[in-house]
Design an enzyme around this catalytic site. Structure first.
Site, PDB file in Angstrom:
ATOM      1  CB  THR A   1      -7.978   3.042  11.942  1.00  0.00           C
ATOM      2  OG1 THR A   1      -7.020   3.783  11.171  1.00  0.00           O
ATOM      3  CG2 THR A   1      -7.969   3.556  13.362  1.00  0.00           C
TER       4      THR A   1
ATOM      5  CB  SER B   1     -11.206   3.172  10.089  1.00  0.00           C
ATOM      6  OG  SER B   1     -10.589   1.960   9.774  1.00  0.00           O
TER       7      SER B   1
ATOM      8  CB  VAL C   1     -10.838  -1.595   6.663  1.00  0.00           C
ATOM      9  CG1 VAL C   1     -11.166  -1.304   8.128  1.00  0.00           C
ATOM     10  CG2 VAL C   1     -12.085  -1.487   5.801  1.00  0.00           C
TER      11      VAL C   1
ATOM     12  CG  ASP D   1      -2.173   0.675   1.142  1.00  0.00           C
ATOM     13  OD1 ASP D   1      -2.550   1.004   0.008  1.00  0.00           O
ATOM     14  OD2 ASP D   1      -2.847   0.875   2.176  1.00  0.00           O
TER      15      ASP D   1
HETATM   16  P1  13P Z   1      -8.261   3.558   7.717  1.00  0.00           P
HETATM   17  O1  13P Z   1      -7.122   3.373   8.671  1.00  0.00           O
HETATM   18  O2  13P Z   1      -8.923   4.862   7.868  1.00  0.00           O
HETATM   19  O3  13P Z   1      -9.219   2.417   7.732  1.00  0.00           O
HETATM   20  O4  13P Z   1      -7.628   3.603   6.234  1.00  0.00           O
HETATM   21  C1  13P Z   1      -7.047   2.452   5.704  1.00  0.00           C
HETATM   22  C2  13P Z   1      -6.505   2.684   4.346  1.00  0.00           C
HETATM   23  O5  13P Z   1      -7.087   3.400   3.562  1.00  0.00           O
HETATM   24  C3  13P Z   1      -5.269   1.982   3.970  1.00  0.00           C
HETATM   25  O6  13P Z   1      -4.816   2.360   2.718  1.00  0.00           O
END
Ligand code: 13P
Length: 272
Positions: A226, A204, A224, A81
């Site tokens: 967090t 999240s 997702v 990512d």
């Molecule tokens: P959150 O931590 O807000 O769920 O975001 C995750 C994300 O977009 C990882 O690329």
């Protein structure tokens, strides 16, 4: 079993839903995510952050998660990512990652296009246009001019060769400090222009209704992190006292996987 990112997106599109992409910090997290996917009869994407890959043991973590995805009873893909470093992108593919988010969102448009093109020549990539900020409120993201410009999206999608486009429509990574207010006309405009599926980061803390609405407008991948981390840590905190006595690490790991699985299942129910 291993699945290409594009196959998971196509499967999500066929059912009018989105594939869940969940950040995996370790084997316990990955086991929980794959278990949730199996219970819900869905494919899944295991996300590895650029920080995890760069940390000591990062290569081994990525290889272990690729092996887990390959051996899973559901279609699964490992994606690294938000990688802004071309050397790290090459390393991710060499280690077996099925996809990489080639993150050139901080570059001027032409440079972002060239950066993604180079990555897409090595394997499947997700690209980002506009910037998705982290742990700051939506007003700051908007003020930073970071939202995806629909006028740029068509050329970006056509020229980059990306398999998926991450949009910035008021979504942010981490918890929302004020209630999120997504830019629906912007998402609709991008969806109308984009020839490839869209992804929504920062799920999240987004209300389920917002996630469903984004999917109805064409989002086919939802990220997702967090919420899973919080559940993992809450389970750890809850169990550590009792388990410390016998140094019962296996039971702790099982509780962590179970907590992540429950959180991922709740999300998969929303993703359709
Ligand atoms: P959150 O931590 O807000 O769920 O975001 C995750 C994300 O977009 C990882 O690329």
């Amino acid at each position: 079993m291993h699945a290409a990112l594009s196959d998971l997106l196509a499967e999500a599109d066929a059912r009018g839903g989105a594939v869940g992409a969940f950040t995996s910090y370790n084997f316990e997290t990955a086991v929980g995510i794959l278990r949730a996917a199996e219970r819900r009869g869905r494919g899944a994407i295991l996300l590895v952050s650029q920080q995890s890959l760069s940390a000591p043991g990062g290569d081994l973590l990525l290889r272990a998660l690729v092996a887990a995805a390959d051996a899973a009873p559901v279609a699964a893909c490992v994606e690294v990512d938000h990688v802004a470093d071309p050397v790290l992108i090459e390393r991710a593919f060499a280690l077996g990652a099925g996809a990489v988010l080639a993150d050139g969102s901080r570059l001027p448009l032409d440079e972002n296009i060239r950066f993604v093109q180079a990555a897409a020549a090595r394997g499947q990539v997700e690209a980002e246009l506009g910037g998705i900020e982290g742990d700051e409120d939506v007003a700051a993201a908007v003020a930073a001019g970071a939202l995806t410009e629909p006028a740029q999206a068509a050329r970006f999608v056509e020229e980059t060769g990306a398999a998926c486009l991450a949009v910035s429509i008021g979504n942010v990574h981490g918890r929302y400090r004020s209630p999120p207010s997504l830019d629906w006309p912007r998402l609709e405009a991008i969806a109308n222009i984009s020839a490839i599926p869209l992804s929504l980061h920062g799920a999240s803390g987004l209300p389920d209704a917002d996630i469903r609405r984004a999917i109805s407008l064409g989002v086919r991948k939802v990220n997702v992190n967090t919420e899973l981390r919080e559940e993992y840590l809450a389970a750890t905190e809850k169990r550590i006292g009792a388990l410390r006595a016998g140094a019962r690490v296996l039971e702790l790991n099982q509780a962590q996987s179970a907590a992540v699985a429950a959180a991922a299942e709740r999300k998969l129910d929303v993703f359709g």
